[in-house]
Design an enzyme around this catalytic site. Structure first.
Site, PDB file in Angstrom:
ATOM      1  N   ASP A  93     -11.035  -3.676  -3.667  1.00  0.00           N
ATOM      2  CA  ASP A  93     -10.699  -3.065  -2.379  1.00  0.00           C
ATOM      3  C   ASP A  93     -11.884  -3.189  -1.414  1.00  0.00           C
ATOM      4  O   ASP A  93     -12.159  -2.291  -0.620  1.00  0.00           O
ATOM      5  CB  ASP A  93     -10.288  -1.599  -2.557  1.00  0.00           C
ATOM      6  N   HIS A  97       0.882  -1.180   0.000  1.00  0.00           N
ATOM      7  CA  HIS A  97       0.000   0.000   0.000  1.00  0.00           C
ATOM      8  C   HIS A  97       0.911   1.219   0.000  1.00  0.00           C
ATOM      9  O   HIS A  97       1.612   1.470   0.979  1.00  0.00           O
ATOM     10  CB  HIS A  97      -0.874  -0.031   1.251  1.00  0.00           C
TER      11      HIS A  97
END
Lengths: 321, 431
Positions: B313, B187
């Protein structure tokens, strides 16, 4: 006693969530009403019956002295029953969500809720969940509409107008809901607005929101009619946004020397509470050009005006019937 | 996987991401794998005992492979369990889901991987594969047992929503992972630059009075990671990029021939910061929704193949964590069920062809984690979906199978509905 806006139009909003969304004539209407409220507040008999029988809840999630007291007095002068709820005594501390708090209060059938919250948008969120009128008394770094209204009222009463005046808003613009609301309101009424501060304390894109940007205070104050100082929070003074109090006061504090660059009849304002010697020198705060105490008086009047304007939308009110 | 009846799907519009082709035809499934497909299949004589499905007016494609979903198991089953996530995935045409390791306890121990693999086999209709933590306790300090976790079934290594701030830790992990051929997924967000931020830093955030997250929070970490990949040769996948500047960084890395891939969230492809409107908390996401120019760049990135995969996501958040003022609520939106319909907007808008879209939704993610799925190929697992790409509907959050209803497409008009989802030759969802 005559009804203040019986002769006027109906204020076209149920809530006051921000200055954004108000038309210039809405703002002027509130200022006119507030002018009348000033007269009421200066009489020995200050009490009116406009909100008699109405319940006003002041719901403050953030500590506040003057705003809460001002709303309380305003409500009482209009005859409302006013209840104060602040964080310390509420179940928020027990982990209740904002929406649950709103629903709980709503079930008690208040007519007006005045809300201050530390998070932007929280007051809008609450307004969607309740049946009564909601007034934003400050939400995070978003808006503080009654402060902008009282500032405008103070300016208008001293200068006779707002259009064309050069207003320099100085200091921590980035974290200031007062600056945002003032910027919108003063632009709506035709003032020439400047923002003055170090770039670390200016929001991105502020130049596109109707402000001329100055990072040099001397230039920013040149020929200003109004110098509006903002509070700098203590935790932002020690190297995070500015290096030190000493350096900040040197470049961005209002002292006699810098004020001399503004127009000779320039007036000084501050929403309070002040940090004397940080953003403003004591002799300026208490000096002849200062309007700071008058702002506090205008605060009560403006809040009376807002409560009164919104009350016309309450169920069973005469204007509705 | 238990044995299923042979299936023959006829009269369908076949989309094959591997060859990038579309054709009218049939497809035969036997023993859970694709036996044959194409125009020439003899639909008049199906194998004995076969189920024949008429795919007229519908599109047949490989099922979606989603490299990023948060499932609450173990530890937060009230938000999402493997079985509820699986139902949501099946309804959305997702046949393989990679689950993030941010659970309680986190997936940083081979025993937890083993538990999840067995549990998924029992409870889930679609394939639910665990990703393992890159660092112990997701703390960003010490690397996990990359070898043992891989053996237990972890498909890649990531700290989920957390960024590894320590460059030395990242360097060693990339170096060590290379020996096992393991993939590191990251991330990309500098926690110090993003600190306190709740949306894209922009004029809009100034107006809303919300603290912003600059694009540089993403590009700084991405640049660092690419440098470390150059140094170590480890396989690296940027989980989700959100801005045009990141795309340029990825392009340079790929030109250099570095083992780098990247993904984009369906949200950053179909929404922009203006959708936040008056503080809609379901649009509080990480990475944040950016400017429309960034969204357009993300679409071009997918169309050109520079962005390898689209992820849902999927991040279920309940009332307690989302019914709060914007800055105080949790990040994330559910997405498994809406990913395909939302992504089809790109096809309907003429931004890319359907085979190209299916490459990003099925083929490339399969390739990246080494699965044979995501393609129409004789011998490949029969993970397939039959859908109508044009069927319009208005999204009703209450009809979602996910336990949480925090969808940014609440009340939106979407096009494209899945009518059948097949995993390993067995039908797991039909409507």
């Amino acid at each position: 006693m005559t009804d203040l806006i019986a002769s006027s139009r109906l204020f076209p909003h149920r809530h006051l969530l921000g200055i954004e969304g108000l038309a210039p004539e809405d703002i002027v209407q509130l200022l006119d009403l507030a002018d009348e409220a000033v007269e009421v507040s200066r009489q020995v008999e200050k009490k009116k019956a406009t909100l008699r029988g109405r319940t006003q809840i002041n719901l403050f999630f953030e500590a506040s002295t003057r705003t809460q007291a001002s709303f309380e007095l305003a409500g009482k002068r209009l005859g409302a029953d006013v209840m104060n709820m602040s964080v310390g005594s509420s179940s928020i501390k027990k982990g209740e969500t904002l929406i649950d708090t709103a629903m709980t209060l709503n079930a008690m059938r208040p007519d007006l809720i005045v809300v201050r919250h530390h998070s932007a948008g929280a007051v809008q969120l609450l307004a969607r969940k309740v049946d009564c009128s909601v007034i934003n008394a400050g939400d995070g770094q978003h808006e503080h509409p009654t402060q902008a209204l009282l500032d405008a009222l103070t300016i208008r009463r001293n200068k006779g107008r707002i259009r064309g005046l050069v207003v320099a808003i100085c200091g921590d613009i980035l974290h200031s809901r007062v600056a945002r609301s003032n910027l919108i309101l003063l632009n709506a009424l035709g003032a020439d607005v400047r923002v003055v501060g170090p770039t670390t304390l200016l929001p991105l894109g502020i130049e596109n929101m109707g402000a001329k940007v100055f990072t040099n205070m001397r230039e920013g104050l040149k020929d200003a009619d109004i110098v509006m100082m903002l509070r700098l929070q203590r935790e932002r003074m020690n190297g995070s946004f500015v290096p030190s109090v000493k350096e900040y006061f040197r470049y961005f504090g209002l002292d006699a020397e810098k004020l001399a660059l503004a127009k000779p009849d320039a007036l000084v304002m501050h929403p309070g509470p002040m940090n004397r010697g940080v953003e403003i020198a004591s002799e300026i705060a208490d000096g002849a050009q200062s309007l700071i105490r008058e702002q506090v008086e205008m605060g009560v009047a403006v809040r009376m005006a807002v409560l009164e304007a919104l009350s016309k939308h309450l169920p069973n009110s005469e204007a509705r019937a | 996987m238990t044995a299923h009846r042979p299936v023959l799907i006829i009269n369908a519009h076949l989309v094959d991401p591997l060859t990038g082709t579309e054709m009218q035809g049939s497809l035969a499934v036997e023993h859970g794998i694709i036996h044959a497909f194409g125009r020439a299949i003899d639909a008049s004589a199906p194998p004995e005992g076969a189920m024949v499905i008429d795919g007229r007016g519908r599109t047949l494609a490989p099922g979606l492979v989603d490299l990023r979903a948060f499932v609450g198991e173990p530890g937060a089953e009230h938000r999402e369990s493997l079985s509820s996530a699986s139902r949501a995935a099946a309804a959305g045409g997702v046949t393989t889901v990679v689950c993030m390791p941010e659970t309680n306890p986190p997936v940083d121990d081979p025993a937890v991987v083993d538990y999840l693999v067995r549990r998924a086999r029992e409870k889930a209709g679609v394939r639910m594969l665990p990703a393992a933590a890159l660092t112990k306790g997701l703390k960003g300090a010490e690397m996990t047992e990359i070898g043992l976790l891989s053996e237990a079934g972890a498909v890649f290594f990531t700290d989920g929503t957390r960024s590894v701030a320590n460059a030395q830790v990242m360097r060693r992990a990339l170096t060590y992972a290379r020996d096992f051929g393991a993939l590191i997924v990251h991330h990309v967000e500098d926690a110090t630059l993003a600190d306190g931020g709740v949306m894209n830093e922009s004029e809009l955030s100034s107006r809303l009075g919300l603290p912003g997250i600059p694009r540089e929070a993403e590009t700084i970490v991405l640049e660092r990671d690419i440098s470390l990949v150059r140094l170590t040769g480890g396989r690296y996948h940027a989980a989700m990029i959100s801005c045009a500047a990141s795309l340029a960084i990825i392009a340079r890395a790929k030109d250099e021939g570095l083992p780098v891939t990247c993904g984009v969230s369906i949200n950053n492809l179909t929404l922009n910061e203006n959708d936040i409107g008056s503080y809609r908390t379901f649009l509080k996401l990480s990475p944040p929704l950016r400017h429309e120019d960034d969204r357009r760049a993300m679409i071009e990135g997918v169309a050109s193949g520079l962005i390898d995969v689209i992820v849902s996501d999927h991040n279920p958040q309940d009332v307690e964590t989302k019914r709060q003022p914007f800055a105080e609520c949790a990040d994330g939106a559910v997405g498994l069920e809406t990913m395909l319909s939302a992504a089809l907007r790109l096809v309907h808008n003429g931004d890319m062809s359907l085979p190209r879209l299916m490459q990003a939704l099925a083929l490339r993610p399969s390739d990246i984690i080494g699965l044979p799925q995501g393609r129409l190929l004789k011998g490949a697992p029969a993970d397939l979906i039959l859908f109508d790409p044009d069927e319009p509907f208005v999204l009703d959050p209450e009809k979602l199978h996910s336990r949480c209803k925090n969808t940014p497409f609440d009340g939106s008009r979407l096009q494209g509905r899945v009518h059948m989802t097949m995993v390993g030759g067995g039908i797991v969802q039909e409507s």
